[in-house]
Scaffold this motif. Structure first.
Motif, PDB file in Angstrom:
ATOM      1  N   TYR A  19       0.878  -1.144   0.127  1.00 14.41           N
ATOM      2  CA  TYR A  19       0.049   0.102   0.030  1.00 14.41           C
ATOM      3  C   TYR A  19       0.778   1.050   0.046  1.00 14.41           C
ATOM      4  O   TYR A  19       0.208   2.381   0.324  1.00 14.41           O
ATOM      5  CB  TYR A  19      -0.936   0.075   1.247  1.00 14.41           C
ATOM      6  CG  TYR A  19      -2.007  -1.288   1.247  1.00 14.41           C
ATOM      7  CD1 TYR A  19      -3.000  -1.427   0.736  1.00 14.41           C
ATOM      8  CD2 TYR A  19      -1.544  -2.300   2.107  1.00 14.41           C
ATOM      9  CE1 TYR A  19      -3.687  -2.371   0.713  1.00 14.41           C
ATOM     10  CE2 TYR A  19      -2.050  -3.532   2.106  1.00 14.41           C
ATOM     11  CZ  TYR A  19      -3.316  -3.561   1.523  1.00 14.41           C
ATOM     12  OH  TYR A  19      -4.071  -4.713   1.532  1.00 14.41           O
ATOM     13  N   ASP A  64      -1.151   3.531  -4.904  1.00 14.68           N
ATOM     14  CA  ASP A  64      -1.840   2.428  -5.721  1.00 14.68           C
ATOM     15  C   ASP A  64      -1.137   1.235  -6.021  1.00 14.68           C
ATOM     16  O   ASP A  64      -1.184   0.196  -5.871  1.00 14.68           O
ATOM     17  CB  ASP A  64      -2.723   2.970  -6.713  1.00 14.68           C
ATOM     18  CG  ASP A  64      -3.378   4.043  -6.390  1.00 14.68           C
ATOM     19  OD1 ASP A  64      -4.164   3.922  -5.319  1.00 14.68           O
ATOM     20  OD2 ASP A  64      -3.777   5.053  -7.079  1.00 14.68           O
ATOM     21  N   LYS A  79      -7.386   1.793  -3.166  1.00 14.98           N
ATOM     22  CA  LYS A  79      -7.724   1.065  -2.104  1.00 14.98           C
ATOM     23  C   LYS A  79      -7.953   1.803  -0.896  1.00 14.98           C
ATOM     24  O   LYS A  79      -7.260   2.547  -0.388  1.00 14.98           O
ATOM     25  CB  LYS A  79      -6.236   0.112  -1.763  1.00 14.98           C
ATOM     26  CG  LYS A  79      -5.803  -0.921  -2.791  1.00 14.98           C
ATOM     27  CD  LYS A  79      -4.667  -1.548  -2.791  1.00 14.98           C
ATOM     28  CE  LYS A  79      -3.329  -0.833  -2.878  1.00 14.98           C
ATOM     29  NZ  LYS A  79      -3.051  -0.447  -4.439  1.00 14.98           N
ATOM     30  N   LYS A  95       1.137   6.667   0.603  1.00 16.53           N
ATOM     31  CA  LYS A  95       0.057   5.686   0.141  1.00 16.53           C
ATOM     32  C   LYS A  95      -0.048   5.724  -1.219  1.00 16.53           C
ATOM     33  O   LYS A  95      -0.034   6.809  -1.700  1.00 16.53           O
ATOM     34  CB  LYS A  95      -1.172   6.205   0.595  1.00 16.53           C
ATOM     35  CG  LYS A  95      -2.363   5.174   0.607  1.00 16.53           C
ATOM     36  CD  LYS A  95      -3.682   5.710   1.325  1.00 16.53           C
ATOM     37  CE  LYS A  95      -4.804   4.719   0.790  1.00 16.53           C
ATOM     38  NZ  LYS A  95      -5.079   4.530  -0.644  1.00 16.53           N
TER      39      LYS A  95
END
Length: 517
Positions: free
Chosen positions: A177, A195, A412, A193
């Motif tokens: 992540y 993708d 996510k 963070k």
């Protein structure tokens, strides 16, 4: 927290090529490149030789390049991968030149093609003896022209964020992540963070201390992937470059390119004997593993600490034109190559194994890709053919790019906890880190070097366990510093090299154990 579509860890040829391609194709998507030193500091920058590509249709062919790669890899290459990389070479080189990378031109007006150890033909495209620096310059220049690329220099990736960091996320299919990142100037740790995450973090040379690699090559990507439980393979295949400039007091060794031997230089012992003729009919142009093992054998016979590269019979002006960087370094060290031999010694140079990936650069963890020296593609097998590494990075960066052209990044929705360093203190005794680092490097040089044995490997494993426990205690108790993280990563890498060496029961390519038959 920083959110991005693509997190790229590393700013060498692998990371920059992917970043430029994906940013050009998808201007609405964001790319964040994290790199722990200056943005141009990478193993790429120090690559002297060049890019091995089949361009001379009259003398050369894909089949010859494929054959040379398979021979160097000693039967352990993935033939499908070799064919893919070799056949894509010309197109990938053309793209690099389109982005502005310069290469030397011969009197014919065509690209000047060099020849290096293990190659049957002249096929190495180069820019003097600073090819990597020129490629790095061109790629960075292009990256800066793209508004959707953000480069964060002096930022150190501490750990990949996977399922075990998250609350309430289970399942066998682990995913990545993003990463926890240390801003080295501000001293703060924040979350990126992403993708999709690409490891393009380079090599592991500093594990051995005496290395042609820059100080940043501490195996960070391999260690992070290993701790995240990604598959890591072929770590026993560490390639030693046979001719690094011998400096008794120094650690990092200046590389005397393989192309110098391709240009006609001879290897001699202190008696002046051209010893490579005793070992291999290709003499100085045998592959790197053979030349390194032969030099190591000379050391064992004579007790010498170095051998010599003799360039005195070569045209000095031509040498200066081809290798200005090497010529100037020798001059700086008061070595006149026209009349004096250059003292050389093998030094750790390149990792043929790494994080296992498929032909699209996918690791065993979802949304985590790897490219360049930190990856294990199957191209190199037991030993890398000279100048195949920059080529591999270009081809695999393109494969990963093509995969992402067909595959939209998957956003996510997960809650990622902040980095927690509660209860830790700033380490008062930096000497503990330095002491363990020196001990680790000496251990790897003396017990896990060019020629290994089972007893030395087992002793190394025992001693490494003590270093590991001390470093982990320090890591748990201390505020994070770059030097502590690098040491921890190098301990992980050393563990992988030692244990995978003990599992290999036959000698192949760059791996030689006196107990194997």
């Amino acid at each position: 927290m920083v959110s991005t579509n693509y997190l790229v860890i590393g700013s060498g040829i692998a990371g920059l090529t992917f970043s430029v391609k994906i940013a050009e194709r998808f201007p609405e998507r964001k790319v964040v490149i994290v790199t722990k030193a200056n943005e141009d500091e990478s193993n790429t920058k120090y690559a002297q030789g060049g890019v091995a590509v089949v361009l001379d249709a009259e003398k050369d062919s894909f089949e010859k390049h494929i054959h040379d790669t398979l021979v160097a890899g000693d039967g352990l290459c993935n033939k499908e991968v070799v064919e893919m990389v070799v056949k894509e070479g010309p197109q990938r080189l053309k793209e690099l030149m389109y982005w502005g990378a310069n290469f030397d031109i011969a009197k014919t007006g065509q690209l000047d093609l060099g020849k290096e150890g293990g190659h049957s033909e002249h096929r190495v495209v180069h820019y003097k003896d600073i090819t990597g620096r020129e490629i790095e310059r061109a790629l960075l220049q292009r990256a800066h022209q793209l508004e959707n690329i953000q480069i964060l220099p002096h930022h150190f990736a501490i750990d990949l964020i996977t399922n075990h960091h998250l609350v309430g996320v289970n399942g066998d299919n682990d995913a990545c992540y993003g990463a926890y990142v240390l801003d080295q100037k501000q001293g703060r740790i924040f979350t990126v963070k992403a993708d999709e995450t690409l490891l393009a973090s380079g090599g592991i040379g500093r594990v051995y201390g005496h290395t042609t690699n820059p100080v940043i090559a501490t195996g960070d990507g391999v260690a992070m992937a290993y701790r995240a439980k990604a598959l890591v393979k072929d770590m026993e295949f560490v390639q030693f470059h046979p001719t690094a400039l011998y400096e008794p007091e120094g650690e990092s060794s200046f590389l005397i390119s393989e192309a110098v031997r391709g240009f006609g230089a001879y290897l001699r012992n202190k008696e002046g004997h051209r010893f490579m003729l005793d070992y291999d009919e290709r003499a100085e142009l045998a592959s790197r593993d053979i030349v390194s093992q032969c030099i190591d054998n000379e050391f064992k016979k004579t007790g010498d600490t170095h051998v010599f590269l003799d360039c005195t019979h070569l045209d000095v002006d031509a040498f200066k034109a081809h290798f200005p960087n090497i010529y100037n370094k020798c001059k700086e060290k008061h070595i006149d190559i026209a009349t004096q031999w250059i003292p050389v010694v093998p030094a750790s140079h390149y990792l043929c194994g790494g994080v296992e990936v498929n032909k699209e650069g996918k690791t065993s963890i979802n949304n985590l890709f790897a490219c360049g020296e930190c990856s294990r593609t199957g191209l190199h097998g037991a030993n890398r053919l000279a100048s195949n590494s920059l080529l591999e990075a270009l081809v695999y960066a393109h494969s990963i790019f093509e995969y992402h052209c067909k595959q939209e990044p998957e956003f996510k929705q997960v809650a990622i906890p902040d980095w927690n360093d509660e209860g830790t203190v700033i380490p008062k005794e930096h000497i503990l880190i330095q002491h363990n680092l020196k001990e680790l490097q000496a251990l790897m040089r003396n017990y896990v070097g060019i020629v290994r044995s089972n007893s030395r490997l087992k002793k190394a494993r025992k001693r490494l366990d003590l270093i590991y426990n001390e470093v982990e205690d320090l890591y748990r108790e201390s505020k994070i510093t770059t030097s502590l993280c690098e040491l921890r990563n190098m301990v992980n890498v050393a563990h992988l090299i030692i244990n995978q060496s003990l599992l290999r029961k036959e000698n192949s390519g760059g791996y030689y154990n006196i107990d194997n038959t």
